[in-house]
Enzyme design. Structure first.
Site, mmCIF file in Angstrom:
data_model
loop_
_atom_site.group_PDB
_atom_site.id
_atom_site.type_symbol
_atom_site.label_atom_id
_atom_site.label_comp_id
_atom_site.label_asym_id
_atom_site.label_seq_id
_atom_site.Cartn_x
_atom_site.Cartn_y
_atom_site.Cartn_z
ATOM 1 N N SER A 93 89.023 118.071 -27.842
ATOM 2 C CA SER A 93 88.757 117.873 -29.262
ATOM 3 C C SER A 93 87.312 117.413 -29.466
ATOM 4 O O SER A 93 86.390 118.108 -29.056
ATOM 5 C CB SER A 93 89.775 116.890 -29.852
ATOM 6 O OG SER A 93 89.810 116.963 -31.259
ATOM 7 N N ASP A 137 94.802 121.782 -31.668
ATOM 8 C CA ASP A 137 94.018 120.755 -30.971
ATOM 9 C C ASP A 137 94.472 120.505 -29.533
ATOM 10 O O ASP A 137 95.662 120.392 -29.242
ATOM 11 C CB ASP A 137 94.113 119.451 -31.764
ATOM 12 C CG ASP A 137 93.081 118.431 -31.355
ATOM 13 O OD1 ASP A 137 93.229 117.838 -30.274
ATOM 14 O OD2 ASP A 137 92.120 118.228 -32.114
#
Length: 333
Positions: A48, A178
């Site tokens: 991320s 994610d």
């Protein structure tokens, strides 16, 4: 221990705007070390926000520039929301549009591909098209034949598509969510990568340096309702996933590596947690807290004897089997 091959892994956690803490630590360390911090590591892993930093470091973008990217562009990434997103964000749409994030990434990386990177990298994401974790990598093994063609911007958008915060990301490889859903703290992936692909037949010494994001442990209050629908969970569900995953990985790496595992992270005080609890909070308070604690954490690490091996290590030039930086004969592939 002199003749044993040694591999150092840098593992950068996700955490939204709290990535400013990570970037501050990296900038301080790089200033003192006097050369690109990537040159101290044989593999850089990031998830991320940490994935964006990992990609930047692997491109040898100075860490202070990556820090400025968070500090100066955070409001564009997590900034003004349209009226529909203010009304329906979290409920029917993602809280933020990803257009600002894509613009910031494109301005910084432009058309750079994974194959253009100068250091080995591993960036996890979740391929929602297949329902499996996917790990974007430089071509540091003969079997890694596809990822080097991917644009860094697309990989960064994939690993940062936090559920309910940002829309899912689509690229040529599928639809992605994610990387924090599969591994917000990627140090364990880094250890596996070394043991499986970089040194599969060697009795190698592996050290992992993990840098966190002041992640607030997701907990429930004593009097909270236990019967929860999405309206009560909201972003807290994703926060719980990454918090629980990080603590598990930290425990396993400490058991597996002992003093060869070093973590740089901080717990926010009750007052500071008001500034940094939300991963998309961009404010003067959040910025000051993340920078101040990051500076102090770097200074603390530099004075710790267990950090010294990371400071002294000089990684060998990486071998790449495919792409523009390919440096092995065709027969070796």
């Amino acid at each position: 221990m002199t003749g044993i091959p040694t591999y150092h892994v840098l593992a950068l956690s996700g955490g939204g705007y709290r990535g400013l803490y990570t970037a501050t630590v990296l900038a301080e360390l790089e200033t003192v070390l006097g050369r690109p911090i990537a040159s101290h590591f044989d593999l850089i892993c990031g998830t991320s926000a940490g994935g964006m930093l990992a990609l930047g470091l692997a491109a040898e973008i100075p860490a202070y520039e990556l820090k400025a990217l968070f500090e100066e562009q955070g409001s564009r990434i997590f900034g003004c929301r349209s009226l529909p997103r203010r009304l329906l964000g979290f409920w029917l749409t993602a809280k933020h549009d990803s257009a600002g994030l894509k613009e910031v990434l494109t301005e910084r990386f432009q058309g750079t591909t994974i194959g253009d990177l100068k250091h080995r990298v591993l960036v996890p994401a979740v391929n929602y098209s297949t329902g499996r974790g996917q790990f974007f990598k430089t071509p540091h093994h003969p079997s890694f034949e596809l990822d080097h063609r991917m644009k860094v911007v697309d990989v960064a958008l994939a690993t940062a598509a936090a559920p309910v915060y940002f829309p899912l990301a689509r690229n040529d490889r599928g639809v992605f969510a994610d990387g924090g859903l599969v591994g917000n703290a990627p140090g364990l992936f880094g250890l596996h990568e070394v043991k499986t692909f970089l040194a599969p037949k060697q009795d190698a010494l592996v050290r992992v340096l993990a840098i966190g994001t002041m992640t607030i442990g997701a907990t429930v209050r004593g009097g909270a309702s236990l019967d929860r629908g999405f309206g009560k969970w909201r972003g807290g569900l994703f926060d719980l996933v990454i918090s629980a995953q990080e603590s598990s990985v930290d425990h396993m790496l400490r058991q597996a590596l002992g003093n060869n595992y070093f973590q740089i992270d901080d717990k926010a005080t009750p007052d500071q947690s008001k500034d940094v609890k939300a991963l998309d909070r961009v404010s003067i308070g959040a910025t000051n807290t993340l920078k101040d604690r990051g500076n102090h954490a770097a200074q603390r690490a530099l004075g710790d004897p267990l950090f010294q091996p990371f400071r002294a290590h000089q990684a060998d030039a990486p071998i790449f089997y495919h792409g523009p930086n390919k440096n092995v004969p065709e027969a070796a592939c």
